[in-house]
Design an enzyme around this catalytic site. Structure first.
Site, PDB file in Angstrom:
ATOM      1  N   CYS A 299      29.277 -39.590 -80.543  1.00  0.00           N
ATOM      2  CA  CYS A 299      28.526 -38.583 -81.314  1.00  0.00           C
ATOM      3  C   CYS A 299      27.066 -38.984 -81.221  1.00  0.00           C
ATOM      4  CB  CYS A 299      28.993 -38.592 -82.772  1.00  0.00           C
ATOM      5  SG  CYS A 299      27.898 -37.684 -83.899  1.00  0.00           S
TER       6      CYS A 299
ATOM      7  N   CYS B  58      25.153 -32.744 -78.109  1.00  0.00           N
ATOM      8  CA  CYS B  58      26.145 -32.827 -79.183  1.00  0.00           C
ATOM      9  C   CYS B  58      27.537 -32.834 -78.554  1.00  0.00           C
ATOM     10  CB  CYS B  58      25.977 -31.604 -80.091  1.00  0.00           C
ATOM     11  SG  CYS B  58      27.165 -31.522 -81.437  1.00  0.00           S
TER      12      CYS B  58
END
Ligand code: DGL
Length: 265
Positions: A185, A75
């Site tokens: 992302c 992440c």
């Protein structure tokens, strides 16, 4: 290579990190992989740094309690807010990730690159430092892609509404002349076919999942090696999201029949 029974722990705000997990599985077929999807608290991109640090710490401790010998923060947003904090507190290898600004700057021919990422990543001090260190003369344009994470969390990857949502954030970067787009992302690789369809063959689309998996391989080698590839490793999933929705989305993004256990930290 020696055999290790201890697994690798991987976490993300939700299911986006599966785009990293698939590269880890391809490079490390013998490892047992533990994956935590914090879908009940996603998206992290709109949360405070304190909240993201607290969740990242809880997930790291959960994975360590289940025997993880290394952690992958799959992440960008959690890396931006929590990687340094976690590395200061835990002695095991922690592999983290950040938007691929450096490779994008090396790849651009026209001197304009676009970074697609969450608000949390784009507003972080870590991202500012990344630009200071690597952008040089290149113009780096950014787009905070509202709605993309929620869509991927639902396992919803097709249809006119999804394509329109993707176009809303990709078209301004293309109109500004970017010839490289960075997927900053881990949820966004699931929307990559739509991004590439808009961008066309002259625009490079870069994501960091494979680079993260390679970094993990290097860190495991330094720490004593990877599990023998002869014995297939297994994946175990946990999700803090609503159980039915988590099961449906995991089946859509990983494979049918994959079952998440309830994550209650
Ligand atoms: N998948 C995450 C990332 O790489 C965060 C998405 C979110 O929860 O906002 O940034």
């Amino acid at each position: 290579m020696s055999t290790h029974a201890a697994p690798i722990g991987v976490f993300d705000s939700g299911l986006g990190g599966l785009s990293v997990l698939r590269h880890i599985r391809a490079l490390l077929p013998g490892e047992h992989l533990l994956y935590c999807a914090d879908s009940g608290h996603a998206p992290y991109g709109e949360k405070t740094p304190e909240f993201i640090r607290a969740r990242s710490q809880a997930l790291t401790e959960f994975l360590i309690d289940r025997g993880a010998r290394a952690i992958v923060i799959a992440c960008n947003t959690a890396t931006a807010q929590a990687a340094t904090y976690l590395r200061e507190r835990y002695g095991l290898p922690i592999v983290a990730m950040e938007p691929a600004v450096k490779p994008a700057v090396a790849a651009t021919r026209c001197g304009i690159v676009g970074v697609l990422a969450t608000t949390g990543t784009l507003q972080s001090a870590r991202f500012a430092a990344l630009l200071d260190n690597h952008a040089g003369e290149v113009e780096v344009l950014t787009e905070a892609c509202r709605g993309w994470v929620d869509c991927v969390e639902r396992g919803e990857l097709e249809g006119p509404a999804v394509r329109a949502m993707v176009a809303r954030h990709v078209e301004p970067l293309l109109a500004a002349g970017a010839d490289v787009l960075v997927l900053g992302c881990t949820h966004y690789p699931f929307l990559r076919p739509h991004i590439e369809a808009l961008a066309g063959p002259r625009v490079a689309v870069i994501d960091t999942g494979l680079a993260v998996a390679r970094q993990l391989v290097r860190r495991l080698a330094e720490a004593g090696g990877a599990a023998e590839p002869g014995t297939p490793g297994q994946e175990t999933f946990w999700s803090s999201g609503a159980p039915d929705a988590a099961r449906r989305a995991l089946a859509a993004l990983w494979h049918a029949g994959a079952e998440p256990q309830r994550l209650s930290v």
